[in-house]
Design a protein around this motif. Sequence first.
Motif, mmCIF file in Angstrom:
data_model
loop_
_atom_site.group_PDB
_atom_site.id
_atom_site.type_symbol
_atom_site.label_atom_id
_atom_site.label_comp_id
_atom_site.label_asym_id
_atom_site.label_seq_id
_atom_site.Cartn_x
_atom_site.Cartn_y
_atom_site.Cartn_z
ATOM 1 N N VAL A 76 44.894 11.333 30.014
ATOM 2 C CA VAL A 76 44.641 11.379 28.567
ATOM 3 C C VAL A 76 44.997 12.758 28.015
ATOM 4 N N GLU A 77 44.578 13.802 28.706
ATOM 5 C CA GLU A 77 44.866 15.168 28.244
ATOM 6 C C GLU A 77 46.368 15.426 28.210
ATOM 7 N N TRP A 78 47.097 14.942 29.218
ATOM 8 C CA TRP A 78 48.547 15.095 29.229
ATOM 9 C C TRP A 78 49.161 14.319 28.062
ATOM 10 N N ALA A 79 48.730 13.076 27.871
ATOM 11 C CA ALA A 79 49.307 12.226 26.820
ATOM 12 C C ALA A 79 49.116 12.837 25.440
ATOM 13 N N ARG A 80 47.994 13.521 25.218
ATOM 14 C CA ARG A 80 47.727 14.164 23.919
ATOM 15 C C ARG A 80 48.800 15.184 23.550
ATOM 16 N N THR A 81 49.419 15.792 24.544
ATOM 17 C CA THR A 81 50.363 16.892 24.297
ATOM 18 C C THR A 81 51.811 16.420 24.181
ATOM 19 N N GLN A 82 52.032 15.110 24.337
ATOM 20 C CA GLN A 82 53.397 14.589 24.366
ATOM 21 C C GLN A 82 53.828 14.054 23.004
ATOM 22 N N GLU A 83 55.134 13.991 22.842
ATOM 23 C CA GLU A 83 55.730 13.420 21.630
ATOM 24 C C GLU A 83 55.543 11.906 21.647
ATOM 25 N N PRO A 84 54.966 11.324 20.583
ATOM 26 C CA PRO A 84 54.781 9.864 20.553
ATOM 27 C C PRO A 84 56.119 9.133 20.606
ATOM 28 N N GLY A 85 56.098 7.943 21.151
ATOM 29 C CA GLY A 85 57.307 7.131 21.189
ATOM 30 C C GLY A 85 57.352 6.249 22.426
ATOM 31 N N HIS A 86 58.458 5.528 22.542
ATOM 32 C CA HIS A 86 58.632 4.569 23.632
ATOM 33 C C HIS A 86 58.544 5.242 25.006
ATOM 34 N N ASP A 87 59.190 6.403 25.157
ATOM 35 C CA ASP A 87 59.175 7.092 26.453
ATOM 36 C C ASP A 87 57.753 7.451 26.869
ATOM 37 N N LEU A 88 56.944 7.899 25.919
ATOM 38 C CA LEU A 88 55.556 8.233 26.229
ATOM 39 C C LEU A 88 54.799 6.974 26.651
ATOM 40 N N ARG A 89 54.987 5.887 25.905
ATOM 41 C CA ARG A 89 54.283 4.641 26.243
ATOM 42 C C ARG A 89 54.630 4.184 27.656
ATOM 43 N N THR A 90 55.912 4.222 27.971
ATOM 44 C CA THR A 90 56.364 3.797 29.296
ATOM 45 C C THR A 90 55.786 4.698 30.384
ATOM 46 N N GLU A 91 55.797 5.994 30.155
ATOM 47 C CA GLU A 91 55.288 6.940 31.148
ATOM 48 C C GLU A 91 53.779 6.824 31.315
ATOM 49 N N VAL A 92 53.052 6.641 30.223
ATOM 50 C CA VAL A 92 51.595 6.464 30.321
ATOM 51 C C VAL A 92 51.266 5.226 31.141
ATOM 52 N N LEU A 93 51.970 4.127 30.879
ATOM 53 C CA LEU A 93 51.720 2.913 31.655
ATOM 54 C C LEU A 93 52.035 3.122 33.133
ATOM 55 N N ALA A 94 53.106 3.828 33.436
ATOM 56 C CA ALA A 94 53.461 4.101 34.833
ATOM 57 C C ALA A 94 52.373 4.945 35.502
ATOM 58 N N ARG A 95 51.894 5.958 34.791
ATOM 59 C CA ARG A 95 50.852 6.823 35.364
ATOM 60 C C ARG A 95 49.521 6.087 35.474
ATOM 61 N N TRP A 96 49.192 5.280 34.462
ATOM 62 C CA TRP A 96 47.962 4.473 34.497
ATOM 63 C C TRP A 96 48.018 3.518 35.697
ATOM 64 N N SER A 97 49.162 2.876 35.890
ATOM 65 C CA SER A 97 49.333 1.966 37.026
ATOM 66 C C SER A 97 49.194 2.713 38.347
ATOM 67 N N ALA A 98 49.757 3.915 38.428
ATOM 68 C CA ALA A 98 49.668 4.701 39.666
ATOM 69 C C ALA A 98 48.218 5.057 39.991
ATOM 70 N N ILE A 99 47.449 5.421 38.970
ATOM 71 C CA ILE A 99 46.029 5.737 39.186
ATOM 72 C C ILE A 99 45.304 4.504 39.704
ATOM 73 N N MET A 100 45.527 3.384 39.051
ATOM 74 C CA MET A 100 44.847 2.165 39.448
ATOM 75 C C MET A 100 45.332 1.673 40.816
ATOM 76 N N HIS A 101 46.623 1.859 41.084
ATOM 77 C CA HIS A 101 47.196 1.476 42.382
ATOM 78 C C HIS A 101 46.515 2.266 43.496
#
Length: 195
Positions: A76-101
Motif C-alpha cells: 500500500v505504501e509503495w502504491a501511494r507513491t506511484q503514478e496512477p494508471g494501467h501499469d500501476l494496476r497491473t503491478e499492484v495485482l501482481a504484487r498482491w498475488s505474490a503476497i497471497m501466493h
Amino acid sequence: MSETAGAPEVAGRTREKIQSVALQLFADQGYESTSMRQIAEQLGITKAALYYHFTSKEAIVRALIENMMAEVTALVEWARTQEPGHDLRTEVLARWSAIMHKQRLRMFRFLGANYRLVRDIRGEPGQPGGMASAARELLSILTPPDASVEDQLRVRFSLLVINMTGMAARDLDAGEDDILDAAARISAGLLPPGF
C-alpha cells in the motif's frame, strides 16, 4: 532446532518454521484441537524451546497475521507513491498475488475458518487495521474517480478473487501452485480493458 545465543537470524528462521508447522496443524486439525505440545513434537523440539519463541497459540497466530500485514502495508505504501494508471494496476495485482501466493492456501482457509479469533487479535489496540482496510486503500488508489460502477466492481473483484481462492478451491483436484497461478490470471483478467 537448537538456538544459538546472539544469533537473530537463527531465531528468525526458527520462528518462521514454528509458524509454518503450527499453521499446517491448525489447517489440518483445527486451531482449538491443536496444542502447543503437538506443535513442539512436530518440530522435534521441547515445549520449553517453543515457549521461548511463542508464549501461546494466539501469539503464533498474531505473528502470522502481523507478517502478512507487514507485506500488505508495504505494498500500500509503495502504491501511494506511484503514478496512477494501467501499469500501476497491473503491478499492484501482481504484487498482491505474490503476497497471497507466499501465504499459501492454508493461511486463507485458516483465516476463513477462524474469523472470530482473527478479528479479536486484530482488534487489540496497536494491531494493524487488517486486510479489509488495506484492500480499501488499494481500491481507492487503483480506481479513478470517474470509473463506472462496472469498472469499480471489476477492480474490487480483481483484488478479492485472490483472497477468496482458499475457500473457493477447497475441493478442487489440483495442485496448490496451479490453483494460485490460475487465481492470479483470473484476477488480472478482471481488470477493465484499457483501464
